[in-house]
Design a protein around this motif. Structure first.
Motif, PDB file in Angstrom:
ATOM      1  N   PRO A  31       0.661  -1.116  -0.036  1.00  0.00           N
ATOM      2  CA  PRO A  31      -0.152   0.003  -0.315  1.00  0.00           C
ATOM      3  C   PRO A  31       0.881   1.046  -0.110  1.00  0.00           C
ATOM      4  CG  PRO A  31      -0.257  -0.586   2.085  1.00  0.00           C
ATOM      5  CD  PRO A  31       0.735  -1.906   1.680  1.00  0.00           C
ATOM      6  N   ILE A  32       1.916   1.193  -0.317  1.00  0.00           N
ATOM      7  CA  ILE A  32       2.633   2.426  -0.815  1.00  0.00           C
ATOM      8  C   ILE A  32       2.379   3.465  -2.245  1.00  0.00           C
ATOM      9  CG2 ILE A  32       4.928   3.803  -1.004  1.00  0.00           C
ATOM     10  CD1 ILE A  32       5.882   0.937   0.671  1.00  0.00           C
ATOM     11  N   PRO A  33       2.160   4.562  -2.497  1.00  0.00           N
ATOM     12  CA  PRO A  33       2.033   5.026  -3.733  1.00  0.00           C
ATOM     13  C   PRO A  33       3.122   5.136  -4.877  1.00  0.00           C
ATOM     14  CG  PRO A  33       0.957   6.102  -2.056  1.00  0.00           C
ATOM     15  CD  PRO A  33       1.945   5.187  -1.293  1.00  0.00           C
ATOM     16  N   GLY A  34       2.708   4.254  -5.556  1.00  0.00           N
ATOM     17  CA  GLY A  34       3.939   4.288  -6.559  1.00  0.00           C
ATOM     18  C   GLY A  34       5.074   3.159  -6.857  1.00  0.00           C
ATOM     19  N   GLY A  83       9.623  10.305 -14.298  1.00  0.00           N
ATOM     20  CA  GLY A  83      10.295   9.083 -13.921  1.00  0.00           C
ATOM     21  C   GLY A  83      11.245   8.606 -15.417  1.00  0.00           C
ATOM     22  N   GLY A  84       9.793   8.517 -16.271  1.00  0.00           N
ATOM     23  CA  GLY A  84      10.680   7.998 -17.940  1.00  0.00           C
ATOM     24  C   GLY A  84      11.823   8.326 -18.635  1.00  0.00           C
ATOM     25  N   LEU A  85      11.744   9.823 -18.148  1.00  0.00           N
ATOM     26  CA  LEU A  85      12.574  10.826 -19.145  1.00  0.00           C
ATOM     27  C   LEU A  85      14.005  10.177 -18.205  1.00  0.00           C
ATOM     28  CD1 LEU A  85      11.142  13.548 -20.360  1.00  0.00           C
ATOM     29  CD2 LEU A  85      11.965  11.156 -21.623  1.00  0.00           C
ATOM     30  N   ASN A 115      12.400   6.233 -10.371  1.00  0.00           N
ATOM     31  CA  ASN A 115      11.598   6.061  -8.674  1.00  0.00           C
ATOM     32  C   ASN A 115      12.206   7.972  -8.185  1.00  0.00           C
ATOM     33  OD1 ASN A 115      10.426   3.996  -8.412  1.00  0.00           O
ATOM     34  ND2 ASN A 115      11.605   2.849  -7.420  1.00  0.00           N
ATOM     35  N   VAL A 116      13.612   8.065  -8.563  1.00  0.00           N
ATOM     36  CA  VAL A 116      13.637   9.079  -8.390  1.00  0.00           C
ATOM     37  C   VAL A 116      13.733  10.170  -8.526  1.00  0.00           C
ATOM     38  CG1 VAL A 116      15.998  10.470  -8.667  1.00  0.00           C
ATOM     39  CG2 VAL A 116      15.862   8.319  -7.824  1.00  0.00           C
TER      40      VAL A 116
END
Length: 172
Positions: A31-34, A83-85, A115-116
């Protein structure tokens, strides 16, 4: 870009979107966003070893924008783009450095950078309290990146065997 390459990129984008939509239907046990597996990144890693960086960038941007539309979550657009870039900027140079049997390592780095990027946007949106989520995201990112990277490595090796290639032969 020729028609064949454009068609291949469109097909890979469609496959990545299908994987993304299917993954949305899987309940998140953490239950952690992301936190999620990011199975569509298998396609991104595969594409990195078969296409030029700008072509992979087009695939990633199309997948992110259409994925936000399909999921009905336009708020995720900035998080996913950052995140993607950032992920792509870290994985592109590694494709020339990593040996063929270590492609999965690039995927782990990509997941961590993803994630960063998400946390950077979260810090801009809600403040530095978002940094609280960074440790669990990094841990889950390493695990998910390793899993998706190993899957992508298996697909890449199989495609190279099928084409009779002994190693990566990027055309750029």
């Amino acid at each position: 870009m020729n028609i064949r390459k454009m068609t291949e990129l469109a097909m890979l984008t469609a496959v990545a979107l299908i994987i993304f939509v299917v993954e949305l239907q899987i309940p998140n046990p953490i239950p952690i966003p992301g936190v999620k597996l990011g199975l569509a990144n298998i396609i991104t890693v595969f594409a990195l070893y078969h296409f030029r960086p700008r072509e992979v960038l087009m695939l990633v941007l199309a997948r992110i924008v259409m994925g936000c539309f399909f999921s009905g979550n336009m708020m995720a657009l900035m998080y996913s783009l950052a995140g993607g870039l950032l992920c792509l900027s870290g994985m592109v140079p590694l494709r020339h450095i990593l040996p063929k049997n270590s492609i999965w390592i690039g995927s782990v780095l990509g997941a961590v950078l993803h994630n960063v990027g998400q946390i950077l946007v979260a810090c801009l949106a809600v403040g530095l309290g978002a940094l609280f989520y960074l440790p669990p995201l990094l841990i889950s990112g390493c695990a998910a990146g390793a899993f998706t990277g190993i899957c992508a490595q298996l697909v890449i090796e199989r495609s190279w065997r099928k084409k009779g290639k002994k190693q990566n032969t990027l055309d750029n």
